[in-house]
Design an enzyme around this catalytic site. Structure first.
Site, PDB file in Angstrom:
ATOM      1  N   LYS A  17       0.839  -1.203   0.000  1.00  0.00           N
ATOM      2  CA  LYS A  17       0.000   0.000   0.000  1.00  0.00           C
ATOM      3  C   LYS A  17       0.870   1.248   0.000  1.00  0.00           C
ATOM      4  O   LYS A  17       0.565   2.245  -0.665  1.00  0.00           O
ATOM      5  CB  LYS A  17      -0.928  -0.011   1.234  1.00  0.00           C
ATOM      6  N   GLN A  33      -4.474  -1.848   9.797  1.00  0.00           N
ATOM      7  CA  GLN A  33      -4.382  -3.141   9.113  1.00  0.00           C
ATOM      8  C   GLN A  33      -4.944  -4.244  10.007  1.00  0.00           C
ATOM      9  O   GLN A  33      -4.573  -4.363  11.180  1.00  0.00           O
ATOM     10  CB  GLN A  33      -2.911  -3.435   8.746  1.00  0.00           C
ATOM     11  N   ASP A  59     -10.733   2.679   4.493  1.00  0.00           N
ATOM     12  CA  ASP A  59     -11.251   1.337   4.201  1.00  0.00           C
ATOM     13  C   ASP A  59     -12.765   1.350   4.032  1.00  0.00           C
ATOM     14  O   ASP A  59     -13.347   0.351   3.610  1.00  0.00           O
ATOM     15  CB  ASP A  59     -10.928   0.383   5.354  1.00  0.00           C
TER      16      ASP A  59
HETATM   17  N1  GUN Z   1      -6.459  -6.968   6.118  1.00  0.00           N
HETATM   18  C1  GUN Z   1      -6.664  -7.653   4.984  1.00  0.00           C
HETATM   19  N2  GUN Z   1      -7.270  -6.870   4.054  1.00  0.00           N
HETATM   20  C2  GUN Z   1      -7.445  -5.667   4.634  1.00  0.00           C
HETATM   21  C3  GUN Z   1      -8.005  -4.446   4.185  1.00  0.00           C
HETATM   22  O1  GUN Z   1      -8.480  -4.309   3.051  1.00  0.00           O
HETATM   23  N3  GUN Z   1      -7.981  -3.430   5.076  1.00  0.00           N
HETATM   24  C4  GUN Z   1      -7.474  -3.575   6.336  1.00  0.00           C
HETATM   25  N4  GUN Z   1      -7.520  -2.508   7.150  1.00  0.00           N
HETATM   26  N5  GUN Z   1      -6.953  -4.689   6.772  1.00  0.00           N
HETATM   27  C5  GUN Z   1      -6.932  -5.729   5.926  1.00  0.00           C
END
Ligand code: GUN
Length: 306
Positions: A58, A102, A125
């Protein structure tokens, strides 16, 4: 389903993400010219290798389009208070357009409590109650608030791949917050106009549903769950679920296995591969949420200075 001219067409998520990221880079340049540098915060707790890789990816994506990555990495024994302090820091940091925590978090941390403390306008998100509520209330078109990235990425990828969902019967497998549940809300909006059957681990006779589907979206996280006998010829297949195989000691890498058995590909009209399908789109939608939030900030500044 109409008889497709050709079976087994791949819809390439990497290519779609590349095109969309180039457009986002142009929008970020425009924001910078207007004095706004978008910043994406990430809060990572612990040393889960998968989560570390996701967060690093990311941050790399951010740099590619000109968004500043702002990272907080807390140790595996961080307390709830430590994580809340990191959330509060990003909530109030003017350089942070938005951020994410995350998931999953270590067991001593209550995920729900953490999500409840994220400022919804900074929830990149789209997973806070207010943003999911906005999605629930959007009947005609997408809301202007941040949207869940995986679900949005799937809809964008199908549109880019020339798959119309208007009037189609979409069978979604999985009721998780990141994909299954929001997909039900988004696919039934009037601007998408699909009919949705939402299946999950409690569904009896899953194949009875998938065989009726024009489009199967599988977000179960169960390796090769969907086999050729479970689909009708010419259906569209979207592979969301990720299962990691064992780590190969020679490469140090584990390979990804999707929910869809590749033996289905020759029978479908189109499919999204895994890896290389929904994953890159999820990451691109995260960037999209950041750019949209920054553009809204700019519009608000302009409005205030009139
Ligand atoms: N863990 C796995 N996929 C995601 C996601 O799209 N966002 C977040 N915050 N954690 C994750």
């Amino acid at each position: 389903m109409d008889s497709p001219a050709q079976y087994g067409r791949k819809i390439d998520g990497r290519e779609c993400a590349r095109v969309l990221k180039a457009q986002l880079a142009t929008r970020v340049s425009r924001l910078r010219e207007n004095g706004i540098t978008p910043g994406l915060g990430t809060i990572l707790v612990g040393n889960d290798i998968g989560s570390e890789k996701y967060v690093a990816g990311k941050q790399r994506d951010c740099r590619q389009v000109g968004i500043t990555p702002l990272a907080v990495h807390l140790p595996h024994n961080a307390t709830q208070k430590d994580v809340l302090a990191a959330v509060q820091k990003f909530n109030t940091d003017p350089n942070c357009t938005g951020f994410l925590v995350q998931l999953p978090l270590p067991s001593q941390i209550n995920e729900e409590t953490i999500l409840a403390h994220i400022d919804p306008s900074k929830d990149m998100d789209g997973m806070t109650a207010r943003n999911l509520g906005a999605l629930f209330l959007s009947l005609n078109q997408a809301p202007s608030s941040p949207q869940p990235c995986t679900a949005r990425g799937i809809i964008e990828l199908l549109k880019w791949g020339g798959v119309s969902l208007n009037g189609k019967h979409v069978v979604v497998i999985g009721r998780g917050i990141t994909a299954g549940r929001p997909l039900g809300l988004m696919l039934t909006r009037r601007d998408v106009n699909a009919t949705v059957t939402l299946c999950h681990t409690g569904t009896r006779d899953l194949a009875g549903y998938t065989r009726q589907a024009d489009v199967i979206i599988s977000a179960a996280g169960s390796a090769h769950l969907i086999t050729p006998d479970m689909m009708k010829k010419g259906a569209v297949l979207v592979d969301v679920g990720v299962t990691r195989g064992p780590v190969n000691p020679a490469t140090g890498k584990s390979h990804i296995v999707g929910d869809i058995d590749p033996a289905c590909y020759p029978l479908c009209s189109a499919y999204t591969p895994n890896p290389g399908g929904v994953g890159p789109m999820t990451r691109t939608m995260l960037l999209t949420n950041v750019v949209e939030a920054a553009e809204q900030q700019l519009a608000a500044h302009k409005q205030a200075s009139v």
